[in-house]
Design a protein around this motif. Sequence first.
Motif, PDB file in Angstrom:
ATOM      1  N   LEU A 139       0.833  -1.205   0.000  1.00  0.00           N
ATOM      2  CA  LEU A 139       0.000   0.000   0.000  1.00  0.00           C
ATOM      3  C   LEU A 139       0.867   1.253   0.000  1.00  0.00           C
ATOM      4  N   VAL A 140       1.908   1.261   0.830  1.00  0.00           N
ATOM      5  CA  VAL A 140       2.818   2.405   0.864  1.00  0.00           C
ATOM      6  C   VAL A 140       3.544   2.540  -0.472  1.00  0.00           C
ATOM      7  N   PHE A 141       3.995   1.429  -1.010  1.00  0.00           N
ATOM      8  CA  PHE A 141       4.718   1.442  -2.281  1.00  0.00           C
ATOM      9  C   PHE A 141       3.862   2.005  -3.403  1.00  0.00           C
ATOM     10  N   ARG A 142       2.632   1.515  -3.526  1.00  0.00           N
ATOM     11  CA  ARG A 142       1.758   1.994  -4.606  1.00  0.00           C
ATOM     12  C   ARG A 142       1.419   3.467  -4.423  1.00  0.00           C
ATOM     13  N   GLY A 143       1.234   3.888  -3.187  1.00  0.00           N
ATOM     14  CA  GLY A 143       0.958   5.296  -2.950  1.00  0.00           C
ATOM     15  C   GLY A 143       2.114   6.188  -3.359  1.00  0.00           C
ATOM     16  N   LEU A 144       3.326   5.749  -3.062  1.00  0.00           N
ATOM     17  CA  LEU A 144       4.503   6.553  -3.390  1.00  0.00           C
ATOM     18  C   LEU A 144       4.758   6.616  -4.892  1.00  0.00           C
ATOM     19  N   VAL A 145       4.621   5.498  -5.596  1.00  0.00           N
ATOM     20  CA  VAL A 145       4.923   5.518  -7.027  1.00  0.00           C
ATOM     21  C   VAL A 145       3.908   6.348  -7.814  1.00  0.00           C
ATOM     22  N   LYS A 146       2.747   6.581  -7.221  1.00  0.00           N
ATOM     23  CA  LYS A 146       1.760   7.427  -7.892  1.00  0.00           C
ATOM     24  C   LYS A 146       2.111   8.904  -7.817  1.00  0.00           C
ATOM     25  N   VAL A 147       2.862   9.284  -6.773  1.00  0.00           N
ATOM     26  CA  VAL A 147       3.179  10.708  -6.606  1.00  0.00           C
ATOM     27  C   VAL A 147       4.617  11.040  -6.991  1.00  0.00           C
ATOM     28  N   LEU A 148       5.477  10.038  -7.035  1.00  0.00           N
ATOM     29  CA  LEU A 148       6.868  10.279  -7.407  1.00  0.00           C
ATOM     30  C   LEU A 148       7.012  10.286  -8.932  1.00  0.00           C
ATOM     31  N   PRO A 149       8.032  10.955  -9.447  1.00  0.00           N
ATOM     32  CA  PRO A 149       8.280  10.917 -10.900  1.00  0.00           C
ATOM     33  C   PRO A 149       8.533   9.479 -11.349  1.00  0.00           C
ATOM     34  N   ARG A 150       8.046   9.160 -12.532  1.00  0.00           N
ATOM     35  CA  ARG A 150       8.238   7.798 -13.031  1.00  0.00           C
ATOM     36  C   ARG A 150       9.713   7.555 -13.340  1.00  0.00           C
ATOM     37  N   GLY A 151      10.194   6.387 -12.944  1.00  0.00           N
ATOM     38  CA  GLY A 151      11.577   6.057 -13.216  1.00  0.00           C
ATOM     39  C   GLY A 151      12.101   5.036 -12.227  1.00  0.00           C
ATOM     40  N   ARG A 152      13.268   4.472 -12.517  1.00  0.00           N
ATOM     41  CA  ARG A 152      13.847   3.440 -11.674  1.00  0.00           C
ATOM     42  C   ARG A 152      14.177   3.962 -10.283  1.00  0.00           C
ATOM     43  N   ARG A 153      14.665   5.189 -10.214  1.00  0.00           N
ATOM     44  CA  ARG A 153      15.029   5.740  -8.908  1.00  0.00           C
ATOM     45  C   ARG A 153      13.807   5.846  -8.002  1.00  0.00           C
ATOM     46  N   SER A 154      12.675   6.189  -8.577  1.00  0.00           N
ATOM     47  CA  SER A 154      11.451   6.286  -7.783  1.00  0.00           C
ATOM     48  C   SER A 154      11.028   4.919  -7.252  1.00  0.00           C
ATOM     49  N   ILE A 155      11.225   3.886  -8.064  1.00  0.00           N
ATOM     50  CA  ILE A 155      10.867   2.535  -7.631  1.00  0.00           C
ATOM     51  C   ILE A 155      11.712   2.126  -6.429  1.00  0.00           C
ATOM     52  N   THR A 156      13.015   2.350  -6.504  1.00  0.00           N
ATOM     53  CA  THR A 156      13.891   1.963  -5.392  1.00  0.00           C
ATOM     54  C   THR A 156      13.620   2.815  -4.156  1.00  0.00           C
ATOM     55  N   THR A 157      13.308   4.089  -4.359  1.00  0.00           N
ATOM     56  CA  THR A 157      12.969   4.951  -3.225  1.00  0.00           C
ATOM     57  C   THR A 157      11.699   4.466  -2.543  1.00  0.00           C
ATOM     58  N   ALA A 158      10.690   4.158  -3.340  1.00  0.00           N
ATOM     59  CA  ALA A 158       9.434   3.647  -2.785  1.00  0.00           C
ATOM     60  C   ALA A 158       9.653   2.304  -2.097  1.00  0.00           C
ATOM     61  N   ALA A 159      10.526   1.482  -2.660  1.00  0.00           N
ATOM     62  CA  ALA A 159      10.838   0.193  -2.043  1.00  0.00           C
ATOM     63  C   ALA A 159      11.487   0.390  -0.673  1.00  0.00           C
ATOM     64  N   PHE A 160      12.400   1.352  -0.588  1.00  0.00           N
ATOM     65  CA  PHE A 160      13.086   1.642   0.670  1.00  0.00           C
ATOM     66  C   PHE A 160      12.088   2.068   1.749  1.00  0.00           C
ATOM     67  N   VAL A 161      11.239   3.031   1.425  1.00  0.00           N
ATOM     68  CA  VAL A 161      10.296   3.571   2.418  1.00  0.00           C
ATOM     69  C   VAL A 161       9.277   2.512   2.826  1.00  0.00           C
ATOM     70  N   SER A 162       8.744   1.776   1.864  1.00  0.00           N
ATOM     71  CA  SER A 162       7.723   0.776   2.175  1.00  0.00           C
ATOM     72  C   SER A 162       8.293  -0.342   3.045  1.00  0.00           C
ATOM     73  N   ALA A 163       9.513  -0.752   2.766  1.00  0.00           N
ATOM     74  CA  ALA A 163      10.142  -1.784   3.596  1.00  0.00           C
ATOM     75  C   ALA A 163      10.411  -1.265   4.999  1.00  0.00           C
ATOM     76  N   LEU A 164      10.869  -0.034   5.084  1.00  0.00           N
ATOM     77  CA  LEU A 164      11.154   0.577   6.379  1.00  0.00           C
ATOM     78  C   LEU A 164       9.914   0.598   7.268  1.00  0.00           C
ATOM     79  N   LEU A 165       8.780   0.966   6.707  1.00  0.00           N
ATOM     80  CA  LEU A 165       7.559   1.075   7.495  1.00  0.00           C
ATOM     81  C   LEU A 165       6.918  -0.278   7.799  1.00  0.00           C
ATOM     82  N   SER A 166       7.178  -1.279   6.962  1.00  0.00           N
ATOM     83  CA  SER A 166       6.532  -2.574   7.150  1.00  0.00           C
ATOM     84  C   SER A 166       6.999  -3.288   8.413  1.00  0.00           C
ATOM     85  N   VAL A 167       8.230  -3.062   8.811  1.00  0.00           N
ATOM     86  CA  VAL A 167       8.773  -3.779   9.972  1.00  0.00           C
ATOM     87  C   VAL A 167       8.169  -3.287  11.289  1.00  0.00           C
TER      88      VAL A 167
END
Length: 365
Positions: A139-167
């Motif tokens: 849910l966090v990942f999908r929310g972030l990729v919708k507001v971040l610029p499209r691109g690989r860096r945005s995917i990894t950034t969203a992955a970082f934040v979503s993993a951080l919050l999941s724990v």
Amino acid sequence: MHVPDGFIDAPVSAITGVVAAGAVAVSLRGARRELAGPPGIGGAGGVGGLGGERTAPLAGLVAAFIFAVQMLNFPVGAGTSGHLLGGALAAILVGPYTGVLCVSVVLLMQGVLFADGGLTALGVNITDMALVTTVVAYLVFRGLVKVLPRGRRSITTAAFVSALLSVPAAAVAFTLIYAVGGTADVSIGKVATAMVGVHVLIGLGEAVITALTVGAVIAVRPDLVYGARGLTRPLKLRINGELVDAPSVVPVPVAARSHRKVWLAGLAASVVLAGGVSFYASASPDGLEKVAHDQGIDKKTEEHHTADSPLADYGVKDITNTRLSGGLAGAIGVTVTVVAGTGVSLLLRRRSAAEASPAETDGRR
């Protein structure tokens, strides 16, 4: 964060078991759609069904990789260690439903073969480590990729934040479960503070591992990353001085781009991590073990039902060399997990394809 037997009473363990079973049942259904691949030529399976043919083996590999990395406890300070939970990584790579199944397969293998995580607490562990982490992360990942610029860096950034919050989300979920069904009379406030505090630190490690892994796969084969589907920028053409979207192009079959090299590389990395690098993992108790000892919630811990398993405690019975014993156990664990994970995925893929075939036939009549 593997909960042992005895932490949670029987009624709540049974309830979480029902929740976990329901989550797995829903995930089995949802995973059939995810494993079918993106829409395209050849029906729901994408271009000639290639999407699913790539995703199904990758799901087994993701389960094996999570098993391997979970053996690598990393220090987080104050005599405490942490390890990957894997929900965010699985959800981003193969989809949330398939992700729940991947982590559930890992937890089942760990509980049955390696006496890691109680069998009566399997429902608690699946609910907490597979369901909560995957749902929150995606849910966090999908929310972030919708507001971040499209691109690989945005995917990894969203992955970082979503993993951080999941724990820490999983830590909160465990605290709530313990507040209802805990077997020791302790201060829930203190347990919550301790659990969230240490798991925020563990979440940083989870975030780094998840972002690095997702980034590595995207750099090599972005088409294999479920969370990156449909995130490429549309091609623009300049016509009469104005930028317009280029017309859609019919996708070309990508059979030549085999997933085999990625799969073999990932499997080799998993074996090396579980069979060799795990020897150097931190021996300190993980976050839950540390909090349980400090707060007294481990007073009624029960011996694991498979404590006499030949692979209990991640070592091969009767092999006295610690390095060899742990290495073989890790390699066996990776092998069993990748076989189980891939088997489940392929069965779902074939069932999905079988159900789609009559519909496609009727559509052509």
